[in-house]
Design an enzyme around this catalytic site. Structure first.
Site, mmCIF file in Angstrom:
data_model
loop_
_atom_site.group_PDB
_atom_site.id
_atom_site.type_symbol
_atom_site.label_atom_id
_atom_site.label_comp_id
_atom_site.label_asym_id
_atom_site.label_seq_id
_atom_site.Cartn_x
_atom_site.Cartn_y
_atom_site.Cartn_z
ATOM 1 N N ASN A 163 29.751 42.827 38.731
ATOM 2 C CA ASN A 163 30.527 44.015 38.362
ATOM 3 C C ASN A 163 30.631 44.259 36.864
ATOM 4 O O ASN A 163 30.837 45.393 36.447
ATOM 5 C CB ASN A 163 31.914 43.996 39.026
ATOM 6 N N CYS B 36 38.012 43.294 38.867
ATOM 7 C CA CYS B 36 39.023 42.357 39.390
ATOM 8 C C CYS B 36 40.407 42.702 38.869
ATOM 9 O O CYS B 36 41.411 42.288 39.431
ATOM 10 C CB CYS B 36 38.644 40.912 39.101
#
Ligand code: ADP
Length: 479
Positions: A148, A280
């Site tokens: 990511n 996150c």
């Protein structure tokens, strides 16, 4: 084009190759990336081991030169690497370019840290002695990263590892190896000596597992899912490896009655949906007190209508695609579960656009209850749920009602509530009138509870993980 692994100063054919596709346009092939097997991973570990004594002893100037040079090369190629990042991972181009810039700045910061590493000298409690506390390199570190932030996370692990004199075996995520490969190519150009950095692209269960189980590796720094983090910990602990795990989040954003509505909506839109919610630190639980709840919802839904979803490389796009088919399926399944548990889903539709990709509209799930799965499990998509709280005390309790503790935010004009929240929310990072995601590169990053394990990453705190402390007692022999 084929991209090889880099081991002991050589580019090496993989045992196999994996095709890297653009999630905005599945016709667009980025390249074929080498997949290491266990034998190739072992060769990389042996090379890093052999290179460690020399790299651990070079002057800080030599480490500075490599890191500073790499930082300059990254910054000079910010636009081109940003396009590569947007193409392989799917975040919107401006965010992708910003991430590359951040990676460059991280290398510059840790170049300076190589020079700034200091110790302490203290008097002893015993006469005639002095005490020195110094830091030494840790050894060979295995770095395992997710897709990511495919250049920033490798940068914030590789740069401190090298700055403090360690050698590296780096395993990037299967879904985004392009930026990892480019980063290693840049380090080679910047003059990193043979064996000091080794790139082993490949499967987690093969390469990652081999790194975790190797007695020749002194420490593992990992960012990814909780399940994988637990597997890595289970493999590392019997070998007494030093561990740094950054895992999931279920980050709350509290919006109080006295919040500036525009500030709150922008913080929530950004925190929940930018980078397609695949951070996150994303705000996945919006906890809103009763007095502002309905106004907040109306403003959020109106703002969501104006979000532009599309090809990550297009100029007018706010939110790119989901990273792959499995993640898109998982996002849709969570929306189904949320509906079945009584939530009302706004948005979330899968979109058919000009190119074949994994596009979905961001979703807001309203009328949710704390026990619902969408409030307990990390989804990792553009999905946020709304929880209604009667007052600040209940909002704080809901914010802490999670096994995670990475980032937490509050929108309020009250200094008292902001100060109380800062002290009592159980998270490693607190954002006041700002999105839960989006952090600086020169300060500690990390969480509490099940989100993180081990010392903080980034900033000068990174030295806690990447160095070993030695205490020396010195008797100078004077009367
Ligand atoms: P994500 O959901 O972000 O893909 P993962 O935890 O599956 O999270 O992956 C993060 C990184 O961990 C990737 O580089 C992946 O290849 C690696 N990985 C997956 N399984 C293992 C494993 N058993 N041991 C070590 N690394 C692994």
């Amino acid at each position: 084009m084929r991209y090889e692994n880099y081991i002991d100063g050589q580019w090496c054919e993989g045992a196999d190759y994996l095709t890297n596709l653009n999630p905005s346009d599945l016709e667009d092939v980025i390249g074929d990336y080498a997949q290491a097997d266990v034998a190739q991973t072992q060769a990389a570990i042996v090379a890093a081991r052999a290179a460690f004594p020399a790299w651990g002893d070079v002057t800080p100037q030599q480490r500075f030169d490599v890191l500073d040079g790499a930082g300059s090369l990254i910054l000079a190629r910010r636009e081109e690497l940003g396009r590569l990042l947007a193409r392989e991972e799917g975040k919107a181009l401006p965010e992708a370019i910003a991430e590359v810039g951040r990676a460059g700045q991280i290398f510059k910061f840790f170049a300076g840290e190589a020079l700034r590493l200091s110790g302490e000298i203290l008097g002893s409690v015993r006469p005639g002695l002095n005490v020195e506390v110094t830091r030494e390199p840790l050894g060979v570190v295995g770095l395992i990263t997710p897709w990511n932030f495919p250049i920033a996370i490798p940068a914030w692990k590789i740069a401190p590892a090298l700055a403090y004199g360690n050698t590296v075996v780096f395993k990037p995520a299967e879904l985004a190896p392009g930026c990892a490969w480019a980063l290693i190519d840049i380090l080679v150009e910047a003059g990193v000596p043979k064996g000091v950095v080794n790139l082993v692209m490949g499967r987690g269960a093969v390469v990652g597992q081999a790194l975790s189980e190797s007695p020749l590796i002194d420490a593992i720094s990992f960012t990814g899912s909780v399940q994988t983090g637990q597997r890595i910990a289970a493999a590392c602990l019997p070998l007494r490896k030093k561990l740094q795990l950054e895992m999931g989040g279920k980050n709350p954003m509290v919006v109080l009655d006295d919040a500036d509505l525009d500030v709150a909506v922008e913080a929530c839109i950004n925190g929940a949906f930018y980078s397609t919610g695949q951070r996150c630190t994303a705000s996945s639980r919006l906890i809103v007190t009763a007095g502002i709840h309905d106004r907040f919802l109306a403003a959020m839904l109106e703002r969501m209508e104006r979000l532009r979803i599309g090809n990550a490389l297009a100029a007018d796009v706010d939110i790119g695609p989901v990273v792959d088919a499995a993640q898109l399926r998982k996002n849709q399944e969570y929306l189904e579960v949320a509906r079945a548990e009584g939530g009302q889903v706004h948005g979330g539709e899968v979109l058919e656009l000009d190119t074949r990709g994994f596009f979905m509209r961001p979703a807001l799930v309203i009328g949710t209850e704390p026990h619902m799965r969408v409030n307990r499990e990390e989804v990792f998509g553009p999905i946020a749920s709304v929880l209604k709280a009667k007052d600040y005390a209940e909002a704080l309790a809901l914010a802490n009602d999670t096994e995670f503790g990475l980032s937490a935010g509050i929108c309020t004009r009250s200094l008292s509530y902001a100060s109380h929240f800062k002290r009592h929310v159980q998270a490693g990072m607190v954002m006041i009138n700002a999105a839960t995601a989006g952090v600086d590169y020169h300060v500690p990053f990390g969480g509490r509870k099940h989100s993180s394990y081990g010392p903080r990453e980034q900033g000068s705190h990174a030295r806690e993980f990447y160095t070993l402390v030695k205490t020396t007692y010195l008797n100078a022999g004077l009367p």
